[in-house]
Design a protein around this motif. Structure first.
Motif, PDB file in Angstrom:
ATOM      1  N   UNK A  82      43.535   7.315   0.748  1.00  0.00           N
ATOM      2  CA  UNK A  82      44.251   8.616   0.999  1.00  0.00           C
ATOM      3  C   UNK A  82      43.860   9.192   2.163  1.00  0.00           C
ATOM      4  N   UNK A  83      44.607  10.008   2.780  1.00  0.00           N
ATOM      5  CA  UNK A  83      44.471  10.302   4.255  1.00  0.00           C
ATOM      6  C   UNK A  83      44.368  11.791   3.865  1.00  0.00           C
ATOM      7  N   UNK A  84      43.455  12.330   4.961  1.00  0.00           N
ATOM      8  CA  UNK A  84      42.749  13.707   4.808  1.00  0.00           C
ATOM      9  C   UNK A  84      42.774  14.109   6.293  1.00  0.00           C
ATOM     10  N   UNK A  85      43.258  15.626   6.552  1.00  0.00           N
ATOM     11  CA  UNK A  85      43.165  16.538   7.541  1.00  0.00           C
ATOM     12  C   UNK A  85      41.899  17.420   7.532  1.00  0.00           C
ATOM     13  N   UNK A  86      41.345  17.333   9.010  1.00  0.00           N
ATOM     14  CA  UNK A  86      40.100  18.187   9.091  1.00  0.00           C
ATOM     15  C   UNK A  86      40.591  19.354   9.966  1.00  0.00           C
ATOM     16  N   UNK A  87      40.465  20.671   9.602  1.00  0.00           N
ATOM     17  CA  UNK A  87      41.110  21.767  10.108  1.00  0.00           C
ATOM     18  C   UNK A  87      40.074  22.677  10.724  1.00  0.00           C
ATOM     19  N   UNK A  88      40.798  23.073  11.935  1.00  0.00           N
ATOM     20  CA  UNK A  88      39.674  24.198  12.458  1.00  0.00           C
ATOM     21  C   UNK A  88      39.591  25.312  11.902  1.00  0.00           C
ATOM     22  N   UNK A  89      38.668  26.216  11.821  1.00  0.00           N
ATOM     23  CA  UNK A  89      38.153  27.332  11.114  1.00  0.00           C
ATOM     24  C   UNK A  89      39.367  28.184  11.193  1.00  0.00           C
ATOM     25  N   UNK A  90      39.615  28.648  12.644  1.00  0.00           N
ATOM     26  CA  UNK A  90      40.755  29.569  12.683  1.00  0.00           C
ATOM     27  C   UNK A  90      42.070  29.225  12.308  1.00  0.00           C
ATOM     28  N   UNK A  91      42.517  27.900  12.342  1.00  0.00           N
ATOM     29  CA  UNK A  91      43.778  27.544  11.691  1.00  0.00           C
ATOM     30  C   UNK A  91      43.599  27.963  10.131  1.00  0.00           C
ATOM     31  N   UNK A  92      42.535  27.557   9.657  1.00  0.00           N
ATOM     32  CA  UNK A  92      42.398  27.534   8.127  1.00  0.00           C
ATOM     33  C   UNK A  92      42.655  28.972   7.742  1.00  0.00           C
ATOM     34  N   UNK A  93      41.895  29.848   8.576  1.00  0.00           N
ATOM     35  CA  UNK A  93      42.122  31.416   8.194  1.00  0.00           C
ATOM     36  C   UNK A  93      43.565  32.012   8.610  1.00  0.00           C
TER      37      UNK A  93
ATOM     38  N   UNK B 148      36.790  21.786   6.703  1.00  0.00           N
ATOM     39  CA  UNK B 148      37.178  23.007   7.730  1.00  0.00           C
ATOM     40  C   UNK B 148      35.890  22.727   8.775  1.00  0.00           C
ATOM     41  N   UNK B 149      36.038  22.586  10.093  1.00  0.00           N
ATOM     42  CA  UNK B 149      35.130  22.490  11.027  1.00  0.00           C
ATOM     43  C   UNK B 149      35.054  24.042  11.982  1.00  0.00           C
ATOM     44  N   UNK B 150      33.798  24.062  12.634  1.00  0.00           N
ATOM     45  CA  UNK B 150      33.815  25.176  13.149  1.00  0.00           C
ATOM     46  C   UNK B 150      32.854  24.594  14.508  1.00  0.00           C
ATOM     47  N   UNK B 151      33.532  24.617  15.751  1.00  0.00           N
ATOM     48  CA  UNK B 151      32.917  23.894  16.944  1.00  0.00           C
ATOM     49  C   UNK B 151      32.732  24.928  17.886  1.00  0.00           C
ATOM     50  N   UNK B 152      33.890  25.277  18.444  1.00  0.00           N
ATOM     51  CA  UNK B 152      34.204  26.161  19.763  1.00  0.00           C
ATOM     52  C   UNK B 152      35.548  26.832  19.343  1.00  0.00           C
ATOM     53  N   UNK B 153      35.712  28.077  19.625  1.00  0.00           N
ATOM     54  CA  UNK B 153      36.679  28.805  19.446  1.00  0.00           C
ATOM     55  C   UNK B 153      38.190  28.277  19.975  1.00  0.00           C
ATOM     56  N   UNK B 154      38.267  27.590  21.180  1.00  0.00           N
ATOM     57  CA  UNK B 154      39.354  27.117  21.571  1.00  0.00           C
ATOM     58  C   UNK B 154      39.983  25.799  20.446  1.00  0.00           C
ATOM     59  N   UNK B 155      38.904  25.152  20.064  1.00  0.00           N
ATOM     60  CA  UNK B 155      39.021  23.924  18.975  1.00  0.00           C
ATOM     61  C   UNK B 155      39.470  24.628  17.626  1.00  0.00           C
ATOM     62  N   UNK B 156      38.639  25.605  17.113  1.00  0.00           N
ATOM     63  CA  UNK B 156      38.626  26.024  16.087  1.00  0.00           C
ATOM     64  C   UNK B 156      40.144  26.762  15.566  1.00  0.00           C
ATOM     65  N   UNK B 157      40.695  27.347  16.900  1.00  0.00           N
ATOM     66  CA  UNK B 157      41.939  28.060  16.532  1.00  0.00           C
ATOM     67  C   UNK B 157      43.045  27.372  16.716  1.00  0.00           C
TER      68      UNK B 157
END
Length: 410
Positions: free
Chosen positions: A143-154, A199-208
């Motif tokens: 099964x495949x999964x996506x890792x989503x930036x926190x800004x995208x998730x919100x 959901x990851x939180x690294x840096x705003x540009x990546x997260x959003x």
């Protein structure tokens, strides 16, 4: 015996009644001290910001990135893979496909940067340590999964492990041999679904704006086939990064670029350095204005000490000796102010580094307080600027003192 220095110390330390010359000299020292302290503090803040940028991007940046010099992708074959993997110092090689895609979730949608990664990516980048929720693995069994930036998730209100409402991704479909998109609405886009696993939180540009997916998923959606947009290279700890980078550049030739972490963000780091340079020039001008008081105080001191100068000339003092004495007076005034400013500036920076008293004042900031980092090179250039400015403003009064005539002043 250093006669010019003794005369300069005498004039600087003489305990006469407080007059305008003393007041102007004190103002000069205070001005130099404030300017020096301000330069040290501001430049240290810029150094801290530069290190902050490196640390933020370092959480997601590989040691080296290989991309095509022209175009956004390049064909991959066994020969190319072996050429990179067999290079000394290459510990891990991750294949990457990255492009924009349209992400739909329920009735919301946004354009995201989708980064398809081969399975060993997390051996290079510890994204799991920046995980807010869920699991960092992009594949669990079949099964495949996506890792989503926190800004995208919100922004889209994404819930994790929801197989009833997966992420729906669309990418423009391009017919083989054609540069235009298909006019058939049913064939205009490639479409794929994937479940959000973390959901990851690294840096705003990546997260959003970023979404990490398995390489195979990106291949299907984007239709890249054997093409890749980049290779991420992890360098072994016992190898020097610059040596591995130079070797890879030689192996791959002019068709590829091999970038280290700083080169991957060269525009941002260059902007910080340019801003730091202009701040240094601005504060150097402020120091120059503060040091003009040295010029006025020395000029008035020369007028006040006309008889002393005439007596010194009468007993054999040369023009050079008198000139050096008054230059040293200006140097002592600047030195006292510079040392006081240096101590004050370093003390403030140390307090900020240790106790983090001055806060950023922004709720969205990745750090609470202003970052500060002192560098010896900054102190060297500040000292050089003070010496240059002091000599510049002291030369004219010193020359005037040396050229005075004995007959006119005795």
């Amino acid at each position: 015996m250093n006669v010019p220095l003794l005369i300069a110390q005498r004039y600087f330390l003489s305990k006469k009644k407080r007059n305008i010359i003393t007041i102007i000299s004190n103002i000069s020292m205070v001005g130099v001290a404030v300017g020096t302290a301000a330069l040290i503090i501001v430049l240290s803040v810029f150094n801290g910001l530069e290190d902050l940028v490196r640390s933020l991007y370092g959480k997601s940046d590989p040691d080296l990135v290989i991309t095509a010099r022209t175009g956004k992708s390049f064909p991959v074959n066994t020969l190319l893979l072996n050429k990179v993997q067999n290079a000394p110092g290459v510990a891990l090689l991750t294949e990457v496909i990255e492009d924009n895609a349209l992400l739909q979730y329920h009735d919301r949608q946004m354009v995201v940067k989708m980064r398809g990664l081969s399975g060993n990516y997390f051996g290079q980048i510890p994204v799991d340590s920046n995980l807010v929720a869920g699991d960092h693995r992009l594949q669990r069994g079949d099964e495949e999964f996506a890792l989503v930036g926190q800004g995208v998730q919100q922004e889209l209100g994404i819930t994790l492990d929801n197989r009833l409402a997966p992420l729906h991704l669309l990418y423009p479909h391009q017919e083989p041999g054609r540069k235009t998109l298909s006019f058939n609405p049913d064939k205009a886009f490639n479409e794929e679904n994937i479940v959000a696993g973390g959901v990851f939180r690294i840096e705003q540009h990546l997260d959003d704006s970023y979404l990490f997916v398995p390489l195979s998923f990106a291949q299907r959606l984007l239709g890249y086939g054997p093409r890749r947009t980049a290779f991420y290279v992890h360098v072994g700890k016992s190898f020097k990064l610059s040596a591995v980078q130079a070797d890879l550049r030689e192996r791959l030739g002019p068709s590829f670029t091999v970038l280290d972490s700083d080169e991957q963000h060269v525009s941002l780091l260059k902007a910080i350095k340019i801003e730091k340079l202009f701040v240094f020039i601005t504060f150097a001008f402020i120091l120059l204005i503060a040091s003009l008081n040295i010029f006025f105080s020395l000029s008035m001191l020369v007028i006040d000490k006309k008889k002393d100068i005439a007596v010194l000339q009468a007993i054999g003092a040369t023009e050079k000796l008198i000139r050096e004495a008054f230059l040293l007076v200006g140097a002592i005034v600047a030195l006292v102010g510079a040392v006081a400013g240096l101590v004050f500036g370093v003390a403030i920076c140390w307090v900020q580094q240790t106790f983090h008293l001055v806060k950023m004042g922004m709720a969205t900031s990745v750090i609470d307080s202003y970052p500060v980092k002192m560098q010896p090179l900054d102190i060297f250039f500040i000292s050089l600027a003070i010496i240059s400015i002091t000599l510049g403003v002291s030369i004219r009064p010193a020359l005037n003192a040396g050229r005075m005539q004995i007959r006119e002043n005795l």
